[in-house]
Design an enzyme around this catalytic site. Structure first.
Site, PDB file in Angstrom:
ATOM      1  NE  ARG A  68      -4.011   0.657   1.918  1.00 50.38           N
ATOM      2  CZ  ARG A  68      -5.077   0.525   2.432  1.00 50.38           C
ATOM      3  NH1 ARG A  68      -5.230   1.253   3.658  1.00 50.38           N
ATOM      4  NH2 ARG A  68      -6.109   0.107   1.841  1.00 50.38           N
TER       5      ARG A  68
ATOM      6  CG  HIS B   5      -8.437  -0.113  -2.855  1.00 60.60           C
ATOM      7  ND1 HIS B   5      -7.500  -1.063  -2.495  1.00 60.60           N
ATOM      8  CD2 HIS B   5      -9.081   0.306  -1.654  1.00 60.60           C
ATOM      9  CE1 HIS B   5      -7.974  -1.273  -1.301  1.00 60.60           C
ATOM     10  NE2 HIS B   5      -8.598  -0.651  -0.878  1.00 60.60           N
TER      11      HIS B   5
ATOM     12  CD  GLN C  55     -13.022  -2.161  -0.650  1.00 61.48           C
ATOM     13  OE1 GLN C  55     -12.238  -2.271   0.290  1.00 61.48           O
ATOM     14  NE2 GLN C  55     -14.012  -2.861  -0.353  1.00 61.48           N
TER      15      GLN C  55
ATOM     16  CG  ASP D 104     -13.569   6.170  -1.045  1.00 59.99           C
ATOM     17  OD1 ASP D 104     -13.374   5.972   0.099  1.00 59.99           O
ATOM     18  OD2 ASP D 104     -12.309   6.004  -1.788  1.00 59.99           O
TER      19      ASP D 104
ATOM     20  CB  CYS E 156     -13.862   0.857  -0.074  1.00 58.43           C
ATOM     21  SG  CYS E 156     -13.468   2.447  -0.023  1.00 58.43           S
TER      22      CYS E 156
ATOM     23  NE  ARG F  56     -10.003  -5.399   0.366  1.00 58.49           N
ATOM     24  CZ  ARG F  56      -9.388  -4.604   0.803  1.00 58.49           C
ATOM     25  NH1 ARG F  56      -9.930  -3.565   1.362  1.00 58.49           N
ATOM     26  NH2 ARG F  56      -7.856  -4.430   0.733  1.00 58.49           N
TER      27      ARG F  56
HETATM   28  N1  NVA Z   1      -9.918   6.614  -1.478  1.00 58.67           N
HETATM   29  C1  NVA Z   1      -9.374   6.096  -0.192  1.00 58.67           C
HETATM   30  C2  NVA Z   1     -10.027   4.711   0.132  1.00 58.67           C
HETATM   31  C3  NVA Z   1      -9.546   4.232   1.518  1.00 58.67           C
HETATM   32  C4  NVA Z   1      -9.595   2.668   1.517  1.00 58.67           C
HETATM   33  C5  NVA Z   1      -8.151   6.493   0.065  1.00 58.67           C
HETATM   34  O1  NVA Z   1      -7.267   6.155  -0.775  1.00 58.67           O
HETATM   35  O2  NVA Z   1      -7.644   6.986   1.236  1.00 58.67           O
HETATM   36  N1   CP Z   2     -11.087  -0.367   2.444  1.00 59.75           N
HETATM   37  C1   CP Z   2      -9.929  -0.449   2.815  1.00 59.75           C
HETATM   38  O1   CP Z   2      -9.007  -0.628   2.099  1.00 59.75           O
HETATM   39  O2   CP Z   2      -9.866  -0.061   4.237  1.00 59.75           O
HETATM   40  P1   CP Z   2      -8.423  -0.035   5.089  1.00 59.75           P
HETATM   41  O3   CP Z   2      -7.734   1.324   4.753  1.00 59.75           O
HETATM   42  O4   CP Z   2      -8.812  -0.128   6.372  1.00 59.75           O
HETATM   43  O5   CP Z   2      -7.508  -1.117   4.632  1.00 59.75           O
END
Ligand code: NVA
Ligand code: CP
Length: 304
Positions: A102, A129, A132, A218, A258, A286
């Protein structure tokens, strides 16, 4: 060797296999049956941003498959002290069997993958992502059957989730109705979609939701964009998923998010905690889809 860096890395046939496999793995998990297909394999998880779901689902998932995990963050590894990503990739991939990352720019995960001896999975980047949306589509199929030919309404930011939905629509034959505030639109070339035929842009979020089979949104401010928070709060004020939006969607429409969610910002509590919401199934899935994903990347197709 295959990586999973964006949704378009797999074909529709590969998705059909992964979804079927995830259903089997979920059934075995629910009935307390062992499923140790990745015995003695090690997953390295690299987090440069915060996480709850991704961390727990990958970590628990790998243990449930008989393997083990190593957890690294920017703060407690040499990644935060400017060791080149290419060197990190060479070292980590000599000691483990599969890597989940990540991070910020997609180019970073691509550079890692280019120097990795083992499969690399995108656990979220600024652009995508895929894990997800993999879980989201599996959840849709569980509740409503095939997503082909259906309409998904995306209300909110033209972010990593939106880009991934566009790629999925392109590949799996459904349509995305996208409504974002001005200045936060999806960008077809960043999303990496070949043609715009699988998505339609709407200025009015209510119109985007009209007749939709799935409404999804989101956070207004994704990780890494916190400095823009005040401006975003103003710009996104009309892009909250409301009960009115759900009322104009198809009668059987589902709501997904998500997570983490901010009730009263991108979604009303009545929607996310209401009867059409499947967010807890979505979060749980997930675990199941990523177990199927790791297994597929390491072992290929297995007999049922
Ligand atoms: N769009 C959000 C998703 C978090 C799971 C982010 O990138 O922070
Ligand atoms: N939806 C998702 O990826 O959640 P986290 O940021 O908690 O991993």
């Amino acid at each position: 060797m295959k990586h999973y860096l964006q949704f378009s890395d797999f074909s529709a046939d590969e998705y059909a296999y992964v979804f079927a496999r995830a259903a089997l793995i979920k059934h075995k998990f629910k009935t307390y049956q062992k499923h140790h297909t990745l015995l003695d394999r090690t997953l390295a998880m690299i987090f440069e941003k915060a996480s709850t779901r991704t961390r727990v689902s990958f970590e628990a998932g790998m243990y449930q498959l008989g393997g083990s995990v190593v957890h690294l963050t920017t703060g407690d590894s040499q990644l935060g002290r400017a060791e080149p990503i290419e060197d990190s990739a060479k070292v980590i991939s000599r000691m483990t069997d599969i890597v989940m990352i990540r991070t910020f720019e997609q180019t970073k995960i691509e550079r890692f993958a280019a120097h990795s001896r083992v499969p690399v999975i995108n656990g979220l980047t600024n652009e995508f992502h895929p894990c997800q949306v993999l879980a989201d589509i599996f959840t849709y199929i569980e509740h409503r059957g095939s997503i082909a030919g259906k309409t998904v309404a995306w209300v909110g930011d033209g972010n990593n989730m939106a880009n991934t939905w566009l790629q999925a629509a392109d590949l799996l034959g459904f349509t995305v109705h996208v409504s974002t505030p001005g200045g936060y639109e999806v960008n077809q070339s960043i999303a990496g979609v070949r043609a715009s035929g699988s998505y339609r842009v709407f200025e009015d979020p209510l119109k985007a939701c009209q007749g939709a089979d799935l409404v999804t949104t989101d956070v207004w401010t994704s990780m890494g964009f916190e400095a823009e928070n005040a401006a975003r709060m103003q710009a996104f004020a009309s892009w909250r998923v409301t009960t009115q939006m759900m009322a104009v969607a198809a009668p059987q429409a589902l709501f997904m998010h998500c997570l983490p969610a901010h009730r009263g910002e991108e979604v009303d509590a009545d929607v996310i905690d209401g009867p059409q919401s499947v967010v807890w199934d979505e979060a749980e899935n997930r675990l199941h889809v990523q177990k199927a994903l790791m297994e597929y990347l390491l072992l290929g197709e297995l007999p049922a």
